[in-house]
Design a protein around this motif. Structure first.
Motif, PDB file in Angstrom:
ATOM      1  N   SER A   1       0.831  -1.276   0.018  1.00  0.00           N
ATOM      2  CA  SER A   1       0.077   0.027   0.040  1.00  0.00           C
ATOM      3  C   SER A   1       0.853   1.238  -0.156  1.00  0.00           C
ATOM      4  O   SER A   1       1.898   1.222   0.394  1.00  0.00           O
ATOM      5  CB  SER A   1      -0.913   0.033   1.133  1.00  0.00           C
ATOM      6  OG  SER A   1      -0.210   0.243   2.462  1.00  0.00           O
ATOM      7  N   THR A   2       0.422   2.306  -0.455  1.00  0.00           N
ATOM      8  CA  THR A   2       1.130   3.339  -0.655  1.00  0.00           C
ATOM      9  C   THR A   2       0.974   4.555   0.415  1.00  0.00           C
ATOM     10  O   THR A   2       1.300   5.835   0.201  1.00  0.00           O
ATOM     11  CB  THR A   2       0.754   4.275  -2.055  1.00  0.00           C
ATOM     12  OG1 THR A   2      -0.478   4.761  -2.036  1.00  0.00           O
ATOM     13  CG2 THR A   2       0.953   3.322  -2.990  1.00  0.00           C
ATOM     14  N   SER A   3       0.229   4.425   1.424  1.00  0.00           N
ATOM     15  CA  SER A   3       0.201   5.383   2.512  1.00  0.00           C
ATOM     16  C   SER A   3      -0.625   6.600   2.278  1.00  0.00           C
ATOM     17  O   SER A   3      -0.411   7.656   2.885  1.00  0.00           O
ATOM     18  CB  SER A   3       1.435   5.489   3.368  1.00  0.00           C
ATOM     19  OG  SER A   3       2.094   4.519   3.512  1.00  0.00           O
TER      20      SER A   3
ATOM     21  N   GLU B   1      -7.360   2.190   1.557  1.00  0.00           N
ATOM     22  CA  GLU B   1      -6.731   2.606   0.073  1.00  0.00           C
ATOM     23  C   GLU B   1      -7.145   1.673  -0.949  1.00  0.00           C
ATOM     24  O   GLU B   1      -7.867   2.136  -1.848  1.00  0.00           O
ATOM     25  CB  GLU B   1      -5.157   2.750   0.224  1.00  0.00           C
ATOM     26  CG  GLU B   1      -4.500   3.059  -1.233  1.00  0.00           C
ATOM     27  CD  GLU B   1      -3.030   2.881  -1.033  1.00  0.00           C
ATOM     28  OE1 GLU B   1      -2.614   2.876  -2.253  1.00  0.00           O
ATOM     29  OE2 GLU B   1      -2.428   2.984   0.091  1.00  0.00           O
ATOM     30  N   LEU B   2      -7.136   0.451  -0.774  1.00  0.00           N
ATOM     31  CA  LEU B   2      -7.737  -0.681  -1.644  1.00  0.00           C
ATOM     32  C   LEU B   2      -8.807  -1.233  -1.456  1.00  0.00           C
ATOM     33  O   LEU B   2      -9.493  -1.696  -2.576  1.00  0.00           O
ATOM     34  CB  LEU B   2      -6.381  -1.692  -2.136  1.00  0.00           C
ATOM     35  CG  LEU B   2      -5.076  -0.917  -2.401  1.00  0.00           C
ATOM     36  CD1 LEU B   2      -4.068  -1.970  -2.713  1.00  0.00           C
ATOM     37  CD2 LEU B   2      -5.292  -0.338  -3.915  1.00  0.00           C
TER      38      LEU B   2
ATOM     39  N   THR C   1       1.486  -3.754  -6.386  1.00  0.00           N
ATOM     40  CA  THR C   1       0.894  -2.295  -6.047  1.00  0.00           C
ATOM     41  C   THR C   1       0.124  -1.622  -7.171  1.00  0.00           C
ATOM     42  O   THR C   1       0.083  -2.121  -8.023  1.00  0.00           O
ATOM     43  CB  THR C   1       2.470  -1.415  -5.492  1.00  0.00           C
ATOM     44  OG1 THR C   1       1.673  -0.386  -4.950  1.00  0.00           O
ATOM     45  CG2 THR C   1       2.944  -1.263  -6.702  1.00  0.00           C
ATOM     46  N   MET C   2      -0.701  -0.739  -6.550  1.00  0.00           N
ATOM     47  CA  MET C   2      -1.603   0.282  -7.480  1.00  0.00           C
ATOM     48  C   MET C   2      -0.952   1.552  -7.250  1.00  0.00           C
ATOM     49  O   MET C   2      -1.221   2.161  -6.122  1.00  0.00           O
ATOM     50  CB  MET C   2      -2.926   0.123  -6.993  1.00  0.00           C
ATOM     51  CG  MET C   2      -3.782   0.814  -8.215  1.00  0.00           C
ATOM     52  SD  MET C   2      -5.571   0.412  -7.615  1.00  0.00           S
ATOM     53  CE  MET C   2      -5.664  -1.219  -7.620  1.00  0.00           C
ATOM     54  N   LEU C   3      -0.475   2.093  -8.286  1.00  0.00           N
ATOM     55  CA  LEU C   3       0.360   3.351  -8.329  1.00  0.00           C
ATOM     56  C   LEU C   3      -0.217   4.072  -9.303  1.00  0.00           C
ATOM     57  O   LEU C   3      -0.806   3.712 -10.529  1.00  0.00           O
ATOM     58  CB  LEU C   3       1.904   3.255  -8.571  1.00  0.00           C
ATOM     59  CG  LEU C   3       2.508   2.532  -7.428  1.00  0.00           C
ATOM     60  CD1 LEU C   3       3.820   2.305  -7.704  1.00  0.00           C
ATOM     61  CD2 LEU C   3       2.561   3.397  -5.935  1.00  0.00           C
ATOM     62  N   PRO C   4      -0.195   5.578  -9.308  1.00  0.00           N
ATOM     63  CA  PRO C   4      -0.554   6.570 -10.393  1.00  0.00           C
ATOM     64  C   PRO C   4       0.273   6.270 -11.812  1.00  0.00           C
ATOM     65  O   PRO C   4       1.260   5.756 -11.767  1.00  0.00           O
ATOM     66  CB  PRO C   4       0.219   7.955 -10.105  1.00  0.00           C
ATOM     67  CG  PRO C   4       0.306   7.822  -8.348  1.00  0.00           C
ATOM     68  CD  PRO C   4       0.607   6.375  -8.167  1.00  0.00           C
TER      69      PRO C   4
ATOM     70  N   VAL D   1       0.585  -6.451   3.007  1.00  0.00           N
ATOM     71  CA  VAL D   1       1.659  -6.983   3.772  1.00  0.00           C
ATOM     72  C   VAL D   1       2.860  -5.909   3.718  1.00  0.00           C
ATOM     73  O   VAL D   1       3.699  -5.992   4.765  1.00  0.00           O
ATOM     74  CB  VAL D   1       2.270  -8.321   3.132  1.00  0.00           C
ATOM     75  CG1 VAL D   1       1.341  -9.464   3.279  1.00  0.00           C
ATOM     76  CG2 VAL D   1       2.745  -8.035   1.850  1.00  0.00           C
ATOM     77  N   VAL D   2       2.744  -4.860   2.918  1.00  0.00           N
ATOM     78  CA  VAL D   2       3.820  -3.865   3.000  1.00  0.00           C
ATOM     79  C   VAL D   2       3.209  -2.308   3.060  1.00  0.00           C
ATOM     80  O   VAL D   2       2.448  -2.331   2.114  1.00  0.00           O
ATOM     81  CB  VAL D   2       4.961  -3.961   2.307  1.00  0.00           C
ATOM     82  CG1 VAL D   2       6.051  -2.679   2.389  1.00  0.00           C
ATOM     83  CG2 VAL D   2       5.760  -5.181   2.384  1.00  0.00           C
TER      84      VAL D   2
END
Length: 301
Positions: free
Chosen positions: A192-194, A202-203, A238-241, A218-219
């Protein structure tokens, strides 16, 4: 209350010792001790607990510390604002940029800014809003540029720059690289990206929206380097821009997993404290960021 009293208090709080603080400021230790005692008397509260080795802030001291830092920051801004209005090109800006702001906006904003203010020092952090919100409301951070998801403090002003989209990323050759829907990824482990105060916020809503169980986080990463290395060297997703897939540095290590679902991202915004004017240099930097965002719109339209 004298500004020197605040200066002395901050030196003691940051060094954890009257002796070290006095040495830092070039004062005699008895003079430092008297300064702190007079400040405590004026406030009617004990600010430090004396220990065998140094001092420690009391709960009242912790409260005063936040205000004192804000006073110091405002005093610095006032000095720099006057000097810059008189033509000076030096100063200091303390800012936080998310990974998207670094990738998509900073490259086009930095050059023009440096031409206009070549002697301004940039104190730049890589993080998202939850990590620096208290510094923004406390006045020790000039501004934040990055995604905003959910409500922010009423003390902050939000200016949207552009809407964004996200992509799912895994390492090159990931076992799930052929997945075509979120359902295909239901058993995966995630970074996750905080961007939210709670990682699960977030997700999880996205998976719930499509009738899927919450993803296993997990992270929880707090920087672009964390996202890159944890994903590139594991089977974590991960899911990012979307800007991440446009950076050549990452293309040899990460790959986009194309799913059919729409993956809207939080908008990219400038966030600053309401009613707290920026210095001319900081305002100019924000103007360069706004121009960079408009340039992005031109390229994608």
């Amino acid at each position: 209350m004298k500004f020197n009293s605040i200066r002395d208090f901050l030196a003691v709080a940051e060094r954890g010792s009257l002796r070290a603080a006095a040495r830092q400021l070039g004062l005699a230790q008895p003079a430092m001790t008297r300064s702190i005692q007079e400040l405590e008397k004026e406030l009617g509260a004990v600010l430090f607990e004396r220990r065998a080795k140094g001092v420690q802030l009391t709960p009242m001291g912790e409260v005063f510390l936040r205000r004192a830092k804000a006073v110091r920051s405002e005093f610095r801004r006032a000095q720099e604002e006057i000097e810059q209005l008189q033509g000076a090109t030096h100063g200091h800006i303390r800012m936080c940029l998310s990974s998207v702001a670094h990738m998509a906006l900073l490259p086009n904003a930095l050059g023009p800014f440096r031409q206009a203010f070549p002697n301004v020092t940039l104190d730049l952090f890589d993080a998202v809003l939850p990590r620096v919100e208290l510094e923004l409301t406390g006045g020790t951070m000039d501004f934040y540029i990055g995604p905003i998801l959910g409500e922010v403090s009423g003390e902050l002003t939000v200016e949207k720059l552009f809407d964004n989209e996200r992509v799912i990323l895994g390492r090159k050759g990931h076992p799930l690289s052929s997945a075509r829907s979120l359902r295909d990824l239901e058993g995966a482990e995630w970074v996750s990206t905080s961007v939210t105060h709670r990682a699960e916020d977030e997700l999880s809503p996205l998976f719930k929206q499509h009738g899927l169980s919450a993803p296993r986080l997990v992270v929880q990463g707090h920087s672009a380097l964390t996202f890159f290395f944890t994903v590139a060297h594991s089977d974590l997703l991960t899911m990012l821009p979307q800007q991440w897939v446009q950076v050549p540095l990452f293309k040899g290590f990460l790959q986009k997993i194309d799913v059919q679902e729409s993956l809207a991202a939080p908008p990219i915004c400038i966030v600053r404290r309401t009613g707290l004017p920026l210095t001319p240099a900081a305002e100019y930097f924000c103007d360069m960021i706004r121009r960079a965002a408009l340039h992005m719109d031109t390229l994608t339209s």
